[in-house]
Design an enzyme around this catalytic site. Structure first.
Site, short mmCIF file in Angstrom:
data_model
loop_
_atom_site.label_atom_id
_atom_site.label_comp_id
_atom_site.label_asym_id
_atom_site.label_seq_id
_atom_site.Cartn_x
_atom_site.Cartn_y
_atom_site.Cartn_z
N SER A 9 44.86 36.38 41.27
CA SER A 9 44.06 37.53 40.84
C SER A 9 43.58 37.29 39.42
CB SER A 9 44.88 38.81 40.91
OG SER A 9 44.10 39.88 40.42
N HIS A 35 40.89 36.10 43.94
CA HIS A 35 40.84 37.56 44.09
C HIS A 35 40.24 38.17 42.83
CE1 HIS A 35 42.41 41.40 45.69
NE2 HIS A 35 42.70 41.70 44.44
N ASP A 37 39.19 41.71 41.07
CA ASP A 37 39.36 43.17 41.10
C ASP A 37 38.20 43.87 40.43
OD1 ASP A 37 41.92 43.43 42.35
OD2 ASP A 37 42.83 42.65 40.51
N MET A 39 36.87 47.51 39.27
CA MET A 39 37.35 48.88 39.02
C MET A 39 36.26 49.69 38.32
SD MET A 39 41.17 48.00 37.71
CE MET A 39 42.22 46.81 38.59
N MET A 70 37.64 48.60 44.01
CA MET A 70 38.40 49.84 43.77
C MET A 70 37.42 50.84 43.18
SD MET A 70 41.86 48.07 42.44
CE MET A 70 41.03 46.51 42.26
N MET A 139 48.40 47.49 49.49
CA MET A 139 48.69 47.54 48.05
C MET A 139 50.19 47.75 47.87
SD MET A 139 45.84 47.01 46.58
CE MET A 139 46.51 47.13 44.92
N GLY A 144 44.99 49.62 39.75
CA GLY A 144 44.47 49.95 38.41
C GLY A 144 44.84 48.91 37.37
N GLY A 147 50.42 43.35 36.59
CA GLY A 147 51.72 43.33 35.92
C GLY A 147 52.67 44.46 36.28
N ASP A 177 49.08 42.95 47.85
CA ASP A 177 48.48 42.89 46.51
C ASP A 177 49.27 43.76 45.54
OD1 ASP A 177 46.74 42.50 44.40
OD2 ASP A 177 45.14 43.77 45.20
N GLY A 179 52.36 42.82 42.19
CA GLY A 179 53.76 42.44 41.92
C GLY A 179 54.27 41.27 42.74
C1 DX5 Z 1 45.85 46.00 41.03
C2 DX5 Z 1 45.01 44.84 41.49
C3 DX5 Z 1 45.79 43.60 41.78
C4 DX5 Z 1 46.39 42.98 40.54
C5 DX5 Z 1 47.56 42.10 40.91
O1 DX5 Z 1 45.04 47.12 40.89
O2 DX5 Z 1 44.32 45.18 42.67
O3 DX5 Z 1 45.00 42.63 42.44
O4 DX5 Z 1 45.44 42.22 39.84
O5 DX5 Z 1 48.20 41.71 39.74
P1 DX5 Z 1 49.78 41.46 39.66
O6 DX5 Z 1 50.08 40.33 40.59
O7 DX5 Z 1 50.01 41.15 38.23
O8 DX5 Z 1 50.46 42.74 40.12
ZN ZN Z 2 43.42 43.55 43.79
#
Ligand code: DX5
Ligand code: ZN
Length: 224
Positions: A9, A35, A37, A39, A70, A139, A144, A147, A177, A179
Site C-alpha cells: 500500500s 495498492h 488508497d 480518500m 474511499m 477491511m 482512513g 499503521g 486490508d 494491519g
Molecule cells: C486504510 C487503507 C489501507 C492502508 C493499509 O484506510 O485502505 O490500505 O494503507 O496500511 P497498513 O498496512 O499500514 O495498515
Molecule cells: Zn486500502
C-alpha cells in the site's frame, strides 16, 4: 495451494520519493500489484491522491494498479482513474451511490471491479454483487489511515466470504486490508484471504523493505 498475492500500500511510501519507491517495487518479484488508497476527506477523515498522481506513477512501473476508492460519491472518479492507469477499482459498499451502476461504470471503463467492506459490515452484503466483481476487500482496520492494528474479529467474516465465493464458482480474489504483517497474514490466509495488502508491515521510513515483503510471503507460503 491457492496463489497468494501481495499488494504493497503506497500510502506508507514517502510521497517525495515516490519514483524511487515504485522502481524498487517494480523490481521485486514478490510484489503482485500496487495498492493505491484514494480518500476524499468525507467518506474517511483524510486526503490522498488524485488521478494526476496515479497517471504520474504509471510511468515508473508495469505492475498492476489496484485503486481503492474511499469516496462518498465515487462515480465521477471511475473513468479518470481508469484512464490514469488503474487495472482494478474497488468501491465501498457503504458509499452513497448505487453499487450496480458503479460496477457497470467500472466495466465500461475496461477495468476489474472490487467491493470493499468496512469492519462492521456483514459478509452477506456481497451476495447481490457476486457476479459483478473480481475482488472482495475485507477491511481489517477502520479506513482512513495506515499503521493501525489488525482487527481480529474480521477473521470469521473472511471465512464466510470465502464460502460465498466458492459457492459462486467465480474467480474472485479475497483481499484483506489493514494491519497486515507476517504475524497477522497467516490467520487471514487460513480463513480464506489470498490478496494481502500491506503498508506499514513492509515499509520502513517511507521506503519498501524487500526483506519484509519476502518474509510476508514466507509467513503464508512457507520457506521456498
Ligand atoms: C486504510 C487503507 C489501507 C492502508 C493499509 O484506510 O485502505 O490500505 O494503507 O496500511 P497498513 O498496512 O499500514 O495498515
Ligand atoms: Zn486500502
Amino acid at each position: 495451494m491457492r496463489r497468494i498475492k501481495i499488494a504493497p500500500s503506497i500510502l506508507s511510501a514517502d510521497p517525495a520519493r515516490m519514483g524511487e519507491v515504485l522502481s524498487v517495487l517494480d523490481d521485486c518479484k514478490d510484489v503482485d500489484l500496487l495498492h493505491i488508497d484514494i480518500m476524499d476527506g468525507h467518506f474517511v477523515p483524510n486526503l490522498t491522491f488524485g488521478p494526476h498522481v496515479v497517471r504520474a506513477m504509471r510511468k515508473y512501473t508495469k505492475k498492476e494498479f489496484y485503486v481503492h476508492l474511499m469516496l462518498t460519491n465515487p462515480s465521477i472518479f471511475i473513468k479518470p482513474f481508469a484512464e490514469a492507469g488503474a487495472n482494478l477499482i474497488s468501491v465501498h459498499v457503504e458509499c452513497m451511490e448505487n453499487l450496480s451502476t458503479l460496477f457497470e461504470k467500472i466495466k465500461a471503463a475496461g477495468v476489474k471491479a472490487g467491493i470493499a467492506l468496512n469492519p462492521n459490515t456483514p459478509a452477506h452484503v456481497v451476495e447481490p454483487y457476486i457476479q459483478n466483481v473480481e475482488e472482495i476487500v475485507v477491511m481489517s482496520v477502520y479506513p482512513g489511515f495506515g499503521g493501525q492494528k489488525f482487527i481480529e474479529s474480521v477473521l470469521p467474516k473472511i471465512n464466510e466470504i470465502r464460502k460465498i465465493v466458492e459457492k459462486s464458482k467465480r474467480e474472485i480474489d479475497i483481499a484483506v486490508d489493514g494491519g497486515i504483517n507476517a504475524s497477522t497474514a497467516p490467520p487471514a490466509v487460513r480463513n480464506g484471504a489470498n490478496l494481502l495488502i500491506s503498508g506499514n508491515g513492509i515499509f520502513v521510513e517511507g521506503h519498501p523493505d524487500t526483506t519484509r515483503i519476502r518474509e510476508l510471503r514466507k509467513s503464508v507460503e512457507g520457506p521456498r
